[in-house]
Design a protein around this motif. Structure first.
Motif, mmCIF file in Angstrom:
data_model
loop_
_atom_site.group_PDB
_atom_site.id
_atom_site.type_symbol
_atom_site.label_atom_id
_atom_site.label_comp_id
_atom_site.label_asym_id
_atom_site.label_seq_id
_atom_site.Cartn_x
_atom_site.Cartn_y
_atom_site.Cartn_z
ATOM 1 N N THR A 1 0.824 -1.181 0.035
ATOM 2 C CA THR A 1 -0.020 -0.052 -0.007
ATOM 3 C C THR A 1 0.865 1.327 -0.159
ATOM 4 O O THR A 1 1.833 1.404 0.873
ATOM 5 N N TYR A 2 0.804 2.341 -1.033
ATOM 6 C CA TYR A 2 1.244 3.387 -0.951
ATOM 7 C C TYR A 2 0.388 4.490 -1.022
ATOM 8 O O TYR A 2 -0.745 4.646 -1.429
ATOM 9 N N ARG A 3 0.775 5.535 -0.106
ATOM 10 C CA ARG A 3 -0.085 6.617 0.002
ATOM 11 C C ARG A 3 0.948 8.118 0.171
ATOM 12 O O ARG A 3 2.055 8.059 0.869
ATOM 13 N N SER A 4 0.612 8.712 -0.721
ATOM 14 C CA SER A 4 1.416 10.000 -1.260
ATOM 15 C C SER A 4 1.619 11.218 -0.184
ATOM 16 O O SER A 4 2.507 11.776 0.260
ATOM 17 N N LYS A 5 0.507 10.892 0.557
ATOM 18 C CA LYS A 5 0.298 12.068 1.549
ATOM 19 C C LYS A 5 -0.994 11.795 2.378
ATOM 20 O O LYS A 5 -1.944 11.270 1.846
ATOM 21 N N LEU A 6 -0.913 11.955 3.814
ATOM 22 C CA LEU A 6 -1.969 11.699 4.724
ATOM 23 C C LEU A 6 -2.622 12.982 5.430
ATOM 24 O O LEU A 6 -1.410 13.663 5.719
ATOM 25 N N TYR A 7 -3.587 13.391 5.258
ATOM 26 C CA TYR A 7 -4.288 14.333 6.158
ATOM 27 C C TYR A 7 -5.212 13.823 6.780
ATOM 28 O O TYR A 7 -5.909 12.968 6.850
ATOM 29 N N PRO B 1 -10.484 21.012 7.536
ATOM 30 C CA PRO B 1 -9.656 21.387 6.403
ATOM 31 C C PRO B 1 -8.311 20.750 6.449
ATOM 32 O O PRO B 1 -7.686 20.608 7.474
ATOM 33 N N ASN B 2 -7.787 20.286 5.302
ATOM 34 C CA ASN B 2 -6.540 19.810 5.232
ATOM 35 C C ASN B 2 -5.407 20.667 5.789
ATOM 36 O O ASN B 2 -5.325 21.816 5.603
ATOM 37 N N SER B 3 -4.288 20.421 6.699
ATOM 38 C CA SER B 3 -3.571 21.220 7.262
ATOM 39 C C SER B 3 -2.120 20.302 7.503
ATOM 40 O O SER B 3 -2.087 19.266 7.604
ATOM 41 N N GLU B 4 -1.140 21.050 6.732
ATOM 42 C CA GLU B 4 0.318 20.669 6.753
ATOM 43 C C GLU B 4 0.669 20.266 8.177
ATOM 44 O O GLU B 4 1.480 19.488 8.409
ATOM 45 N N ALA B 5 0.196 20.904 9.178
ATOM 46 C CA ALA B 5 0.732 20.749 10.685
ATOM 47 C C ALA B 5 0.376 19.554 11.203
ATOM 48 O O ALA B 5 0.921 18.721 11.835
ATOM 49 N N ILE B 6 -0.777 19.020 10.661
ATOM 50 C CA ILE B 6 -1.440 17.642 11.260
ATOM 51 C C ILE B 6 -1.527 16.641 9.702
ATOM 52 O O ILE B 6 -2.498 16.408 9.276
ATOM 53 N N SER B 7 -0.429 16.351 9.186
ATOM 54 C CA SER B 7 -0.316 15.646 8.085
ATOM 55 C C SER B 7 1.021 14.698 8.206
ATOM 56 O O SER B 7 1.758 14.724 9.017
ATOM 57 N N ASP C 1 -3.317 7.938 13.252
ATOM 58 C CA ASP C 1 -3.925 9.195 13.307
ATOM 59 C C ASP C 1 -3.355 10.493 14.047
ATOM 60 O O ASP C 1 -2.536 10.324 14.783
ATOM 61 N N ALA C 2 -3.994 11.499 13.946
ATOM 62 C CA ALA C 2 -3.510 12.529 14.392
ATOM 63 C C ALA C 2 -4.625 13.771 14.450
ATOM 64 O O ALA C 2 -5.534 13.730 13.708
ATOM 65 N N GLY C 3 -4.416 14.803 15.431
ATOM 66 C CA GLY C 3 -5.415 15.673 15.583
ATOM 67 C C GLY C 3 -6.257 15.513 16.837
ATOM 68 O O GLY C 3 -5.939 15.836 17.933
#
Length: 95
Positions: free
Chosen positions: A13-19, A23-29, A66-68
């Motif tokens: 499994t490949y994921r290029s970016k996880l949010y 809304p999507n935030s770079e701080a929580i990715s 998970d995050a946030g």
């Protein structure tokens, strides 16, 4: 003569970016993650007995599950790490 059925099931499994929140935030990715899992084994006696081995997160990649969450509402997001490399053996019998 007994019949033995062998099986193997790799999974990548490949994921290029996880949010983790909207809304999507770079701080929580999280950046890209590649996970490799596998399961292999044998079935015997007309599939009545199964012996299998498995491994999850084969490369022991550190990533977030998970995050946030609630902490993010207070300005202190929580970060939950995913499981490290895990492996084991399964034995199943059907009657």
């Amino acid at each position: 003569m007994p019949v033995v059925n062998l099986f193997a099931g790799p999974n990548v499994t490949y994921r290029s970016k996880l949010y983790f929140e909207l809304p999507n935030s770079e701080a929580i990715s999280q950046s890209a993650v590649t996970l490799i899992n596998a399961r292999a084994g044998a079935r015997l006696w007309s599939d009545r007995l199964e012996i299998a081995g498995f491994v999850r997160n084969l490369t022991d990649r550190r990533y977030l599950l998970d995050a946030g969450n609630v902490g993010g509402s207070f300005g202190y997001p929580t970060f939950i790490p995913a499981e490290p490399r895990t492996w084991g053996i399964e034995i199943s019998a059907r009657y």
